[in-house]
Write an enzyme that holds these catalytic residues in place. Structure first.
Site, PDB file in Angstrom:
ATOM      1  N   SER A 143       0.855  -1.197   0.000  1.00  0.00           N
ATOM      2  CA  SER A 143       0.000   0.000   0.000  1.00  0.00           C
ATOM      3  C   SER A 143       0.883   1.236   0.000  1.00  0.00           C
ATOM      4  CB  SER A 143      -0.891   0.020   1.244  1.00  0.00           C
ATOM      5  OG  SER A 143      -1.575   1.267   1.337  1.00  0.00           O
ATOM      6  N   TYR A 157      -1.703  -0.396  10.199  1.00  0.00           N
ATOM      7  CA  TYR A 157      -1.865  -0.920   8.831  1.00  0.00           C
ATOM      8  C   TYR A 157      -0.689  -0.471   7.956  1.00  0.00           C
ATOM      9  CZ  TYR A 157      -3.699  -1.077   4.033  1.00  0.00           C
ATOM     10  OH  TYR A 157      -3.863  -1.292   2.688  1.00  0.00           O
TER      11      TYR A 157
HETATM   12  P1  NAP Z   1     -11.417  -5.806   0.145  1.00  0.00           P
HETATM   13  O1  NAP Z   1     -12.292  -5.303  -0.956  1.00  0.00           O
HETATM   14  O2  NAP Z   1     -11.794  -5.517   1.562  1.00  0.00           O
HETATM   15  O3  NAP Z   1     -11.234  -7.383  -0.045  1.00  0.00           O
HETATM   16  C1  NAP Z   1     -10.445  -8.073   0.889  1.00  0.00           C
HETATM   17  C2  NAP Z   1     -10.274  -9.502   0.436  1.00  0.00           C
HETATM   18  O4  NAP Z   1      -9.406 -10.153   1.370  1.00  0.00           O
HETATM   19  C3  NAP Z   1     -11.571 -10.290   0.437  1.00  0.00           C
HETATM   20  O5  NAP Z   1     -11.501 -11.217  -0.616  1.00  0.00           O
HETATM   21  C4  NAP Z   1     -11.539 -11.001   1.784  1.00  0.00           C
HETATM   22  O6  NAP Z   1     -12.276 -12.229   1.807  1.00  0.00           O
HETATM   23  C5  NAP Z   1     -10.052 -11.295   1.913  1.00  0.00           C
HETATM   24  N1  NAP Z   1      -9.577 -11.489   3.270  1.00  0.00           N
HETATM   25  C6  NAP Z   1      -9.664 -10.653   4.339  1.00  0.00           C
HETATM   26  N2  NAP Z   1      -9.073 -11.206   5.406  1.00  0.00           N
HETATM   27  C7  NAP Z   1      -8.613 -12.425   5.018  1.00  0.00           C
HETATM   28  C8  NAP Z   1      -7.930 -13.476   5.663  1.00  0.00           C
HETATM   29  N3  NAP Z   1      -7.588 -13.389   6.958  1.00  0.00           N
HETATM   30  N4  NAP Z   1      -7.636 -14.577   4.944  1.00  0.00           N
HETATM   31  C9  NAP Z   1      -7.969 -14.684   3.637  1.00  0.00           C
HETATM   32  N5  NAP Z   1      -8.616 -13.727   2.965  1.00  0.00           N
HETATM   33  C10 NAP Z   1      -8.936 -12.611   3.655  1.00  0.00           C
HETATM   34  O7  NAP Z   1      -9.919  -5.246  -0.009  1.00  0.00           O
HETATM   35  P2  NAP Z   1      -9.139  -4.562  -1.262  1.00  0.00           P
HETATM   36  O8  NAP Z   1      -9.340  -3.102  -1.167  1.00  0.00           O
HETATM   37  O9  NAP Z   1      -9.406  -5.280  -2.514  1.00  0.00           O
HETATM   38  O10 NAP Z   1      -7.636  -4.824  -0.777  1.00  0.00           O
HETATM   39  C11 NAP Z   1      -6.834  -5.864  -1.284  1.00  0.00           C
HETATM   40  C12 NAP Z   1      -5.407  -5.582  -0.883  1.00  0.00           C
HETATM   41  O11 NAP Z   1      -5.035  -4.310  -1.379  1.00  0.00           O
HETATM   42  C13 NAP Z   1      -5.179  -5.531   0.625  1.00  0.00           C
HETATM   43  O12 NAP Z   1      -3.936  -6.124   0.950  1.00  0.00           O
HETATM   44  C14 NAP Z   1      -5.155  -4.044   0.924  1.00  0.00           C
HETATM   45  O13 NAP Z   1      -4.411  -3.749   2.079  1.00  0.00           O
HETATM   46  C15 NAP Z   1      -4.497  -3.522  -0.334  1.00  0.00           C
HETATM   47  N6  NAP Z   1      -4.749  -2.101  -0.591  1.00  0.00           N
HETATM   48  C16 NAP Z   1      -6.009  -1.638  -0.851  1.00  0.00           C
HETATM   49  C17 NAP Z   1      -6.198  -0.277  -1.063  1.00  0.00           C
HETATM   50  C18 NAP Z   1      -7.551   0.326  -1.344  1.00  0.00           C
HETATM   51  O14 NAP Z   1      -7.674   1.576  -1.352  1.00  0.00           O
HETATM   52  N7  NAP Z   1      -8.586  -0.476  -1.587  1.00  0.00           N
HETATM   53  C19 NAP Z   1      -5.105   0.590  -1.030  1.00  0.00           C
HETATM   54  C20 NAP Z   1      -3.853   0.077  -0.760  1.00  0.00           C
HETATM   55  C21 NAP Z   1      -3.676  -1.261  -0.559  1.00  0.00           C
HETATM   56  P3  NAP Z   1     -13.864 -12.289   2.129  1.00  0.00           P
HETATM   57  O15 NAP Z   1     -14.559 -11.806   0.897  1.00  0.00           O
HETATM   58  O16 NAP Z   1     -14.153 -13.723   2.413  1.00  0.00           O
HETATM   59  O17 NAP Z   1     -14.070 -11.390   3.306  1.00  0.00           O
END
Ligand code: NAP
Length: 247
Positions: A143, A157
């Site tokens: 991130s 985080y």
């Molecule tokens: P999201 O929409 O909240 O989706 C999270 C995903 O992770 C879901 O598939 C969830 O599964 C799964 N998950 C959560 N906890 C888990 C665990 N303990 N074991 C296995 N799976 C788990 O998140 P996102 O925004 O796509 O983020 C994905 C990645 O990008 C993360 O690492 C996040 O930190 C990073 N990121 C995101 C942003 C942003 O602005 N969105 C920015 C920077 C970095 P379920 O569906 O079963 O809950």
């Protein structure tokens, strides 16, 4: 030769977009999820509709037996794993460090750091040809928070993603040249993660202040991930791509 990809947290957001774009690039996909089985099965079905094989596999990345079982099932059902996207991650509600309790910090570090290391370790055990694997590539989803620190929101985080960045650098050197390891650092991306941190409008609210003037889409992050997995990135290892609209 078939290409088998494991995507942790593949059921929603950036992970789901990665599963679909990877399928278009010829990958069979193991779609890992934590609790939302219906969402993961829907992604797997969309991968199949694109002509690739897919399987949805439940597993908490913070639990060692779950991570081992995830790779075992992916190999058994799809063949040797040659791509890993270390994507599952969580945020906690926005509060200053002074107000953190231990349960909050444990959840963030267990999922984002221990989870990333457990998944990376399985990749390190199974992908290298020296260990009988097919070679391949790992992409860690970090991130921009790792560089910005996320003051007043979630410094824990941000720090967990700093650990992921260091994992990328170290593991890339350990596994070179047969396995490439890189990271992507998304900025503000419109996914459900912000709602899970108590701020459903966060991406839209903060987007105007970013150089790009908007939030990014999950597909824009997936494009960088799938490129890093591909042979087009054959001389790229140990680095990060910032997909942050200049933030
Ligand atoms: P999201 O929409 O909240 O989706 C999270 C995903 O992770 C879901 O598939 C969830 O599964 C799964 N998950 C959560 N906890 C888990 C665990 N303990 N074991 C296995 N799976 C788990 O998140 P996102 O925004 O796509 O983020 C994905 C990645 O990008 C993360 O690492 C996040 O930190 C990073 N990121 C995101 C942003 C942003 O602005 N969105 C920015 C920077 C970095 P379920 O569906 O079963 O809950």
């Amino acid at each position: 030769m078939t290409k088998t990809l494991v995507v942790t947290g593949g059921s929603r957001g950036i992970g789901a977009a990665t599963c679909l774009l990877a399928a278009k690039d010829g990958w069979d996909v193991a779609v890992n999820f934590a609790s939302n089985a219906a969402a993961a099965e829907d992604v797997a079905e969309q991968v199949r509709a694109l002509g690739q094989q897919a399987v949805a596999i439940q597993g908490d990345v913070a639990r060692e037996p779950d991570v081992i079982a995830l790779f075992d099932q992916a190999e058994a059902q799809l063949g040797p794993v040659s791509g890993v996207v270390n994507n599952a991650g969580v945020v906690a509600p926005s509060i200053p460090v002074a107000e953190y309790d231990i349960a909050r910090m444990r959840k963030v570090f267990d999922t984002n750091v221990m989870g990333a290391f457990l998944v990376a370790r399985e990749a390190a055990r199974r992908l290298p040809p020296e260990r009988g694997g097919p070679g391949g590539a790992v992409v860690n989803v970090s991130s921009m928070a790792a560089r910005l620190g996320s003051p007043g929101e979630y410094v824990d985080y941000a720090a967990s993603k700093g650990a992921v960045d260091t994992l990328t650098v170290g593991l890339a050197k350990e596994l070179a040249p047969s396995v490439r390891v890189n990271g992507v650092r998304p900025g503000l991306i419109a996914t459900e993660i912000h709602a899970s941190g108590g701020q459903p409008d966060r991406a839209e609210r903060l987007a105007a202040g970013s150089p790009a003037g908007r939030a990014g889409e999950a597909e824009e992050v997936a494009a960088a991930i799938v490129w890093l997995l591909s042979d087009a990135a054959s001389y790229v290892t140990g680095t990060n791509i910032d997909v942050s609209g200049g933030r």
